[in-house]
Design a protein around this motif. Structure first.
Motif, PDB file in Angstrom:
ATOM      1  N   GLY A   1       0.784  -1.056   0.039  1.00  0.00           N
ATOM      2  CA  GLY A   1      -0.107  -0.215  -0.150  1.00  0.00           C
ATOM      3  C   GLY A   1       1.073   1.335   0.015  1.00  0.00           C
ATOM      4  N   ARG A   2       0.244   2.255  -0.164  1.00  0.00           N
ATOM      5  CA  ARG A   2       0.452   3.990  -0.195  1.00  0.00           C
ATOM      6  C   ARG A   2       1.632   3.783   0.839  1.00  0.00           C
ATOM      7  NH1 ARG A   2      -4.402   4.135  -0.226  1.00  0.00           N
ATOM      8  NH2 ARG A   2      -5.520   5.959   1.122  1.00  0.00           N
ATOM      9  N   LEU A   3       2.462   5.221   1.597  1.00  0.00           N
ATOM     10  CA  LEU A   3       3.227   5.631   2.363  1.00  0.00           C
ATOM     11  C   LEU A   3       2.509   6.852   2.205  1.00  0.00           C
ATOM     12  CD1 LEU A   3       6.536   4.603   2.074  1.00  0.00           C
ATOM     13  CD2 LEU A   3       4.859   2.562   2.245  1.00  0.00           C
ATOM     14  N   THR A   4       1.676   6.428   3.721  1.00  0.00           N
ATOM     15  CA  THR A   4       0.572   7.154   4.553  1.00  0.00           C
ATOM     16  C   THR A   4       1.240   7.659   6.126  1.00  0.00           C
ATOM     17  OG1 THR A   4      -0.529   5.768   5.902  1.00  0.00           O
ATOM     18  CG2 THR A   4      -1.446   6.819   3.281  1.00  0.00           C
ATOM     19  N   SER A   5       0.881   8.835   6.753  1.00  0.00           N
ATOM     20  CA  SER A   5       1.513   9.296   7.892  1.00  0.00           C
ATOM     21  C   SER A   5       1.124   8.602   8.748  1.00  0.00           C
ATOM     22  CB  SER A   5       1.066  10.014   8.537  1.00  0.00           C
ATOM     23  OG  SER A   5      -0.316  10.298   8.176  1.00  0.00           O
ATOM     24  N   GLU A   6      -0.152   7.806   8.819  1.00  0.00           N
ATOM     25  CA  GLU A   6      -0.029   6.349   9.632  1.00  0.00           C
ATOM     26  C   GLU A   6       1.176   5.637   9.404  1.00  0.00           C
ATOM     27  OE1 GLU A   6      -4.200   3.836  11.345  1.00  0.00           O
ATOM     28  OE2 GLU A   6      -3.497   4.364   9.038  1.00  0.00           O
TER      29      GLU A   6
ATOM     30  N   MET B   1       3.344  14.524   3.482  1.00  0.00           N
ATOM     31  CA  MET B   1       3.042  13.533   4.915  1.00  0.00           C
ATOM     32  C   MET B   1       3.904  12.655   5.720  1.00  0.00           C
ATOM     33  SD  MET B   1       0.226  14.217   8.938  1.00  0.00           S
ATOM     34  CE  MET B   1      -0.368  15.735   8.346  1.00  0.00           C
ATOM     35  N   GLY B   2       3.476  11.690   4.622  1.00  0.00           N
ATOM     36  CA  GLY B   2       4.019  10.295   4.983  1.00  0.00           C
ATOM     37  C   GLY B   2       5.922  10.557   5.077  1.00  0.00           C
ATOM     38  N   LEU B   3       6.020  11.244   4.583  1.00  0.00           N
ATOM     39  CA  LEU B   3       7.442  11.898   3.635  1.00  0.00           C
ATOM     40  C   LEU B   3       8.273  12.402   4.183  1.00  0.00           C
ATOM     41  CD1 LEU B   3       9.671  11.214   1.375  1.00  0.00           C
ATOM     42  CD2 LEU B   3       8.811  13.330   0.142  1.00  0.00           C
ATOM     43  N   ASP B   4       7.368  13.433   5.068  1.00  0.00           N
ATOM     44  CA  ASP B   4       8.126  14.660   5.944  1.00  0.00           C
ATOM     45  C   ASP B   4       8.300  13.672   7.345  1.00  0.00           C
ATOM     46  OD1 ASP B   4       7.592  16.401   4.360  1.00  0.00           O
ATOM     47  OD2 ASP B   4       5.725  17.499   5.321  1.00  0.00           O
ATOM     48  N   LEU B   5       7.611  13.061   7.541  1.00  0.00           N
ATOM     49  CA  LEU B   5       7.808  12.215   9.073  1.00  0.00           C
ATOM     50  C   LEU B   5       8.976  11.293   8.491  1.00  0.00           C
ATOM     51  CD1 LEU B   5       3.864  11.254   9.635  1.00  0.00           C
ATOM     52  CD2 LEU B   5       5.757  12.693  10.775  1.00  0.00           C
ATOM     53  N   ALA B   6       9.178  10.987   7.395  1.00  0.00           N
ATOM     54  CA  ALA B   6       9.834   9.792   6.659  1.00  0.00           C
ATOM     55  C   ALA B   6      11.107  10.379   7.073  1.00  0.00           C
ATOM     56  CB  ALA B   6       9.709   9.080   5.846  1.00  0.00           C
ATOM     57  N   LYS B   7      11.493  11.448   6.702  1.00  0.00           N
ATOM     58  CA  LYS B   7      12.380  12.258   6.833  1.00  0.00           C
ATOM     59  C   LYS B   7      13.274  13.225   8.086  1.00  0.00           C
ATOM     60  CE  LYS B   7      12.648  14.654   2.000  1.00  0.00           C
ATOM     61  NZ  LYS B   7      12.195  15.793   1.677  1.00  0.00           N
ATOM     62  N   LYS B   8      11.733  13.064   9.197  1.00  0.00           N
ATOM     63  CA  LYS B   8      11.507  13.552  10.619  1.00  0.00           C
ATOM     64  C   LYS B   8      12.599  12.338  11.060  1.00  0.00           C
ATOM     65  CE  LYS B   8       8.885  14.448  14.298  1.00  0.00           C
ATOM     66  NZ  LYS B   8       9.534  15.284  15.284  1.00  0.00           N
ATOM     67  N   PHE B   9      12.086  11.134  11.224  1.00  0.00           N
ATOM     68  CA  PHE B   9      12.426  10.006  11.624  1.00  0.00           C
ATOM     69  C   PHE B   9      13.459   8.961  10.992  1.00  0.00           C
ATOM     70  CE2 PHE B   9       7.913   9.717  12.855  1.00  0.00           C
ATOM     71  CZ  PHE B   9       7.712  10.609  13.661  1.00  0.00           C
ATOM     72  N   GLY B  10      14.186   9.720  10.181  1.00  0.00           N
ATOM     73  CA  GLY B  10      15.040   9.018   9.391  1.00  0.00           C
ATOM     74  C   GLY B  10      15.314   7.782   9.116  1.00  0.00           C
ATOM     75  N   ILE B  11      14.530   7.719   8.553  1.00  0.00           N
ATOM     76  CA  ILE B  11      14.014   6.549   7.666  1.00  0.00           C
ATOM     77  C   ILE B  11      14.106   6.206   6.346  1.00  0.00           C
ATOM     78  CG2 ILE B  11      11.238   4.892   7.350  1.00  0.00           C
ATOM     79  CD1 ILE B  11      10.169   5.530   9.410  1.00  0.00           C
ATOM     80  N   THR B  12      14.519   5.417   5.867  1.00  0.00           N
ATOM     81  CA  THR B  12      14.822   5.928   4.471  1.00  0.00           C
ATOM     82  C   THR B  12      13.517   5.215   3.520  1.00  0.00           C
ATOM     83  OG1 THR B  12      17.179   5.300   4.832  1.00  0.00           O
ATOM     84  CG2 THR B  12      16.372   4.329   2.206  1.00  0.00           C
ATOM     85  N   THR B  13      13.352   5.710   3.092  1.00  0.00           N
ATOM     86  CA  THR B  13      11.687   5.858   1.987  1.00  0.00           C
ATOM     87  C   THR B  13      11.655   5.191   0.879  1.00  0.00           C
ATOM     88  OG1 THR B  13      10.830   7.254   3.733  1.00  0.00           O
ATOM     89  CG2 THR B  13       9.449   6.341   1.424  1.00  0.00           C
ATOM     90  N   ILE B  14      11.301   4.138   0.244  1.00  0.00           N
ATOM     91  CA  ILE B  14      12.056   3.293  -1.289  1.00  0.00           C
ATOM     92  C   ILE B  14       9.981   3.524  -1.400  1.00  0.00           C
ATOM     93  CG2 ILE B  14      12.865   1.875  -2.192  1.00  0.00           C
ATOM     94  CD1 ILE B  14      15.164   1.686  -0.648  1.00  0.00           C
ATOM     95  N   ALA B  15       9.711   3.541  -2.574  1.00  0.00           N
ATOM     96  CA  ALA B  15       8.096   3.526  -3.247  1.00  0.00           C
ATOM     97  C   ALA B  15       8.472   2.831  -4.855  1.00  0.00           C
ATOM     98  CB  ALA B  15       7.194   4.987  -3.302  1.00  0.00           C
ATOM     99  N   ARG B  16       7.383   2.814  -5.293  1.00  0.00           N
ATOM    100  CA  ARG B  16       6.672   2.751  -6.550  1.00  0.00           C
ATOM    101  C   ARG B  16       7.935   1.617  -6.734  1.00  0.00           C
ATOM    102  NH1 ARG B  16       2.200   4.910  -8.117  1.00  0.00           N
ATOM    103  NH2 ARG B  16       2.377   6.800  -7.406  1.00  0.00           N
ATOM    104  N   ALA B  17       8.108   0.331  -5.815  1.00  0.00           N
ATOM    105  CA  ALA B  17       9.005  -0.838  -6.051  1.00  0.00           C
ATOM    106  C   ALA B  17       8.576  -1.620  -6.188  1.00  0.00           C
ATOM    107  CB  ALA B  17       9.492  -0.841  -5.045  1.00  0.00           C
ATOM    108  N   LYS B  18       9.173  -2.059  -8.168  1.00  0.00           N
ATOM    109  CA  LYS B  18       8.709  -3.490  -8.017  1.00  0.00           C
ATOM    110  C   LYS B  18       9.382  -4.256  -9.655  1.00  0.00           C
ATOM    111  CE  LYS B  18       4.201  -5.224  -9.779  1.00  0.00           C
ATOM    112  NZ  LYS B  18       2.269  -4.992 -10.766  1.00  0.00           N
ATOM    113  N   GLY B  19       9.532  -5.337  -9.513  1.00  0.00           N
ATOM    114  CA  GLY B  19      10.961  -6.412  -9.843  1.00  0.00           C
ATOM    115  C   GLY B  19      11.841  -4.972  -9.618  1.00  0.00           C
ATOM    116  N   ASN B  20      12.292  -4.524 -10.721  1.00  0.00           N
ATOM    117  CA  ASN B  20      13.775  -3.403 -10.843  1.00  0.00           C
ATOM    118  C   ASN B  20      13.784  -2.629 -10.714  1.00  0.00           C
ATOM    119  OD1 ASN B  20      15.352  -6.128 -10.581  1.00  0.00           O
ATOM    120  ND2 ASN B  20      16.203  -6.650 -13.019  1.00  0.00           N
TER     121      ASN B  20
END
Length: 280
Positions: free
Chosen positions: A214-219, A241-260
């Motif tokens: 699923g999509r990466l929401t704030s929750e 908001m999901g991206l803002d929080l990922a940056k705040k927490f230091g999470i590496t966020t990788i989206a649209r990930a499928k195959g190569n």
């Protein structure tokens, strides 16, 4: 040996899918499967907290993960019993931990954008002020290996659709392991289930990868941060908001990930591009 609560299941586990007859575009009757969504009301020390809509695959882990992520409970040693009763569609959690704060927390509710209508209670964000997940690098080749390993899952989705899948994974030098995978009608239910399993198994998330269809929401980002997992991988996109929080927490966020293919939205400095030709 570490303490674990007693799990009581008063009735058999429900079916995940149901065969139904449908008519196709040519007027022919076909047999297909639909996902079996059902309510599960959570009670904490017999006080009703919330009703979740769920497949009910691993209800004990789901309710414990939900209650922990909402900061209703925090002490595994004080958990006594979890009673799952599908005849009444209820899950009762009994703890000796002080729950006098429950009424106040239940007064403050935010309905989130999670499919199936997720909910966040109380001052969860306030508790995460200045919080950072461990800073861990991940290789491009390990991302590919993890995505390949995940193609062998999603059984309910393949049979019936209408569900999301989430997984806790680990990968080192191209050797991917799916530590746990779960499907549910809402991705927030799936992540709560995995959080509950990590908690029950006394595992930490610092060396793990979290995957969701699923999509990466704030929750979703908040729940992954609470699990202490540094890398978040999604087949779908990410909200602002999901991206803002990922940056705040230091999470590496990788989206649209499928195959190569994948796109790194945050934590680009943590990704090591080690595949010749830079296929991403």
């Amino acid at each position: 040996m570490s303490h674990l609560p007693k799990i009581i299941k008063t009735s058999p586990a429900p079916n995940q899918t149901l065969a139904v007859e449908v008519m196709d575009e040519y007027g022919e009757i076909l047999t297909k499967h639909v996902a079996c969504e059902r309510p599960l009301t959570i009670l904490l020390n017999w006080h009703e907290v919330v009703t979740l809509m769920t497949l009910g695959a691993r209800p004990d882990a789901l309710v414990l993960g939900y209650l922990k992520n909402q900061s209703f409970i925090s002490d595994l040693e004080k958990l006594e019993t979890v009673i799952i009763d599908w005849e009444t569609n209820s899950a009762a959690v009994i703890t000796t931990e002080n729950t006098d704060h429950l009424d106040k927390k239940l007064q403050k509710k935010t309905v989130t954008s999670g499919c199936g209508q997720g909910t966040m209670y109380g001052n969860v964000m306030k508790q995460l002020d200045d919080y950072q997940v461990p800073q861990v690098t991940i290789k491009q080749s390990d991302i590919y290996a993890t995505l390949e390993a995940l193609t062998h899952y999603n059984d309910t989705y393949k049979a019936a659709g209408a569900v999301h899948g989430c997984a806790v994974c680990s990968c080192d030098n191209g050797q991917a392991e799916i530590v746990s995978f779960v499907e549910d009608v809402g991705r927030h239910n799936a992540v709560d289930t995995l959080a509950g399993e990590l908690w029950l198994n006394h595992q930490t998330g610092g060396d793990k990868i979290f995957y969701t269809t699923g999509r990466l929401t704030s929750e979703m980002v908040i729940k992954v941060a609470q699990m202490g997992i540094p890398t978040l991988l999604s087949r779908s996109g990410v909200t602002q908001m999901g991206l803002d929080l990922a940056k705040k927490f230091g999470i590496t966020t990788i989206a649209r990930a499928k195959g190569n293919r994948f796109q790194v939205f945050s934590g680009q400095q943590q990704v090591i591009f080690d595949v010749k030709g830079n296929q991403a």
